[in-house]
Design a protein around this motif. Structure first.
Motif, PDB file in Angstrom:
ATOM      1  N   LYS A 125       0.837  -1.207   0.000  1.00 34.01           N
ATOM      2  CA  LYS A 125       0.000   0.000   0.000  1.00 34.01           C
ATOM      3  C   LYS A 125       0.870   1.255   0.000  1.00 34.01           C
ATOM      4  O   LYS A 125       0.564   2.225  -0.698  1.00 34.01           O
ATOM      5  N   ALA A 126       1.947   1.238   0.771  1.00 32.38           N
ATOM      6  CA  ALA A 126       2.838   2.399   0.808  1.00 32.38           C
ATOM      7  C   ALA A 126       3.462   2.647  -0.562  1.00 32.38           C
ATOM      8  O   ALA A 126       3.568   3.800  -0.997  1.00 32.38           O
ATOM      9  N   GLU A 127       3.856   1.579  -1.246  1.00 30.02           N
ATOM     10  CA  GLU A 127       4.402   1.726  -2.601  1.00 30.02           C
ATOM     11  C   GLU A 127       3.354   2.341  -3.530  1.00 30.02           C
ATOM     12  O   GLU A 127       3.654   3.274  -4.287  1.00 30.02           O
ATOM     13  N   SER A 128       2.149   1.819  -3.479  1.00 28.89           N
ATOM     14  CA  SER A 128       1.082   2.326  -4.349  1.00 28.89           C
ATOM     15  C   SER A 128       0.761   3.783  -4.037  1.00 28.89           C
ATOM     16  O   SER A 128       0.651   4.608  -4.947  1.00 28.89           O
ATOM     17  N   PHE A 129       0.593   4.100  -2.774  1.00 29.49           N
ATOM     18  CA  PHE A 129       0.271   5.470  -2.388  1.00 29.49           C
ATOM     19  C   PHE A 129       1.384   6.439  -2.764  1.00 29.49           C
ATOM     20  O   PHE A 129       1.121   7.558  -3.177  1.00 29.49           O
ATOM     21  N   SER A 130       2.638   5.998  -2.617  1.00 31.38           N
ATOM     22  CA  SER A 130       3.756   6.899  -2.915  1.00 31.38           C
ATOM     23  C   SER A 130       3.869   7.202  -4.409  1.00 31.38           C
ATOM     24  O   SER A 130       4.471   8.192  -4.799  1.00 31.38           O
ATOM     25  N   LYS A 131       3.256   6.370  -5.240  1.00 33.79           N
ATOM     26  CA  LYS A 131       3.273   6.621  -6.691  1.00 33.79           C
ATOM     27  C   LYS A 131       2.249   7.674  -7.102  1.00 33.79           C
ATOM     28  O   LYS A 131       2.436   8.357  -8.111  1.00 33.79           O
ATOM     29  N   VAL A 132       1.171   7.803  -6.341  1.00 32.48           N
ATOM     30  CA  VAL A 132       0.100   8.716  -6.737  1.00 32.48           C
ATOM     31  C   VAL A 132      -0.088   9.900  -5.792  1.00 32.48           C
ATOM     32  O   VAL A 132      -0.895  10.779  -6.067  1.00 32.48           O
ATOM     33  N   ALA A 133       0.644   9.913  -4.685  1.00 33.64           N
ATOM     34  CA  ALA A 133       0.492  10.997  -3.710  1.00 33.64           C
ATOM     35  C   ALA A 133       1.847  11.335  -3.098  1.00 33.64           C
ATOM     36  O   ALA A 133       2.846  10.669  -3.392  1.00 33.64           O
ATOM     37  N   GLU A 134       1.844  12.338  -2.274  1.00 33.31           N
ATOM     38  CA  GLU A 134       3.059  12.713  -1.558  1.00 33.31           C
ATOM     39  C   GLU A 134       3.480  11.582  -0.624  1.00 33.31           C
ATOM     40  O   GLU A 134       2.639  10.801  -0.162  1.00 33.31           O
ATOM     41  N   ILE A 135       4.761  11.533  -0.345  1.00 32.24           N
ATOM     42  CA  ILE A 135       5.299  10.429   0.452  1.00 32.24           C
ATOM     43  C   ILE A 135       4.743  10.428   1.881  1.00 32.24           C
ATOM     44  O   ILE A 135       4.507   9.371   2.455  1.00 32.24           O
ATOM     45  N   ASP A 136       4.493  11.607   2.446  1.00 31.27           N
ATOM     46  CA  ASP A 136       3.946  11.656   3.807  1.00 31.27           C
ATOM     47  C   ASP A 136       2.520  11.109   3.860  1.00 31.27           C
ATOM     48  O   ASP A 136       2.105  10.527   4.865  1.00 31.27           O
ATOM     49  N   ILE A 137       1.799  11.247   2.763  1.00 30.34           N
ATOM     50  CA  ILE A 137       0.453  10.661   2.679  1.00 30.34           C
ATOM     51  C   ILE A 137       0.557   9.138   2.685  1.00 30.34           C
ATOM     52  O   ILE A 137      -0.224   8.453   3.350  1.00 30.34           O
ATOM     53  N   ALA A 138       1.526   8.611   1.962  1.00 33.44           N
ATOM     54  CA  ALA A 138       1.738   7.158   1.935  1.00 33.44           C
ATOM     55  C   ALA A 138       2.074   6.653   3.326  1.00 33.44           C
ATOM     56  O   ALA A 138       1.544   5.622   3.770  1.00 33.44           O
ATOM     57  N   PHE A 139       2.947   7.365   4.035  1.00 28.49           N
ATOM     58  CA  PHE A 139       3.335   6.944   5.387  1.00 28.49           C
ATOM     59  C   PHE A 139       2.157   6.997   6.355  1.00 28.49           C
ATOM     60  O   PHE A 139       2.056   6.175   7.254  1.00 28.49           O
ATOM     61  N   LYS A 140       1.273   7.942   6.144  1.00 28.24           N
ATOM     62  CA  LYS A 140       0.134   8.093   7.054  1.00 28.24           C
ATOM     63  C   LYS A 140      -0.953   7.046   6.793  1.00 28.24           C
ATOM     64  O   LYS A 140      -1.486   6.454   7.734  1.00 28.24           O
ATOM     65  N   TYR A 141      -1.273   6.825   5.506  1.00 32.68           N
ATOM     66  CA  TYR A 141      -2.454   6.026   5.197  1.00 32.68           C
ATOM     67  C   TYR A 141      -2.208   4.544   4.909  1.00 32.68           C
ATOM     68  O   TYR A 141      -3.136   3.748   5.001  1.00 32.68           O
ATOM     69  N   ALA A 142      -1.004   4.155   4.576  1.00 32.31           N
ATOM     70  CA  ALA A 142      -0.745   2.731   4.313  1.00 32.31           C
ATOM     71  C   ALA A 142      -1.026   1.862   5.542  1.00 32.31           C
ATOM     72  O   ALA A 142      -1.715   0.836   5.415  1.00 32.31           O
TER      73      ALA A 142
END
Length: 118
Positions: free
Chosen positions: A49-66
């Motif tokens: 999920k973090a990989e997917s989120f980091s491709k479409v959003a800011e990295i801090d969003i990936a860290f928060k929501y994964a």
């Protein structure tokens, strides 16, 4: 009399070695295949999920929501632990420890991916 003393000494040494091989209940549970299976599922979910989120959003969003996206897998670990001999406070601490460890691994994983892509 010497034979009795020798036998008693051997029994004490043997029981000491047997006790060293017996794991405490907490380690028996966390080293179990079922616990490790649930933990690995949670790790895989968070990292993907973090990989997917980091491709479409800011990295801090990936860290928060994964981790939030994979909370169901974390709750499965808690559900498994509730059936054991532990107080809920201990279970909560163990689950929190698992979550923190996975979040640390997630951050390191995403930064490694970002560095490779540059």
């Amino acid at each position: 009399m010497k034979a009795f003393t020798l036998i008693a000494s051997l029994l004490l040494v043997t029981s000491a070695f047997a006790n060293e091989k017996t794991l405490p209940p907490s380690q028996q549970l966390t080293d179990s295949s079922e616990f490790n299976k649930h933990k690995e599922k949670y790790v895989r979910c968070v990292l993907s999920k973090a990989e997917s989120f980091s491709k479409v959003a800011e990295i801090d969003i990936a860290f928060k929501y994964a981790p939030i996206a994979c909370r169901r897998d974390l709750l499965q670990i808690k559900k498994m632990l509730i059936g054991g001999p532990y107080k809920i406070e201990v279970i909560d601490q163990l689950v929190e420890s698992v979550q923190e460890g996975v979040e640390i691994d997630m951050i390191n994983h995403i930064f490694e991916l970002k560095l490779k892509n540059k």
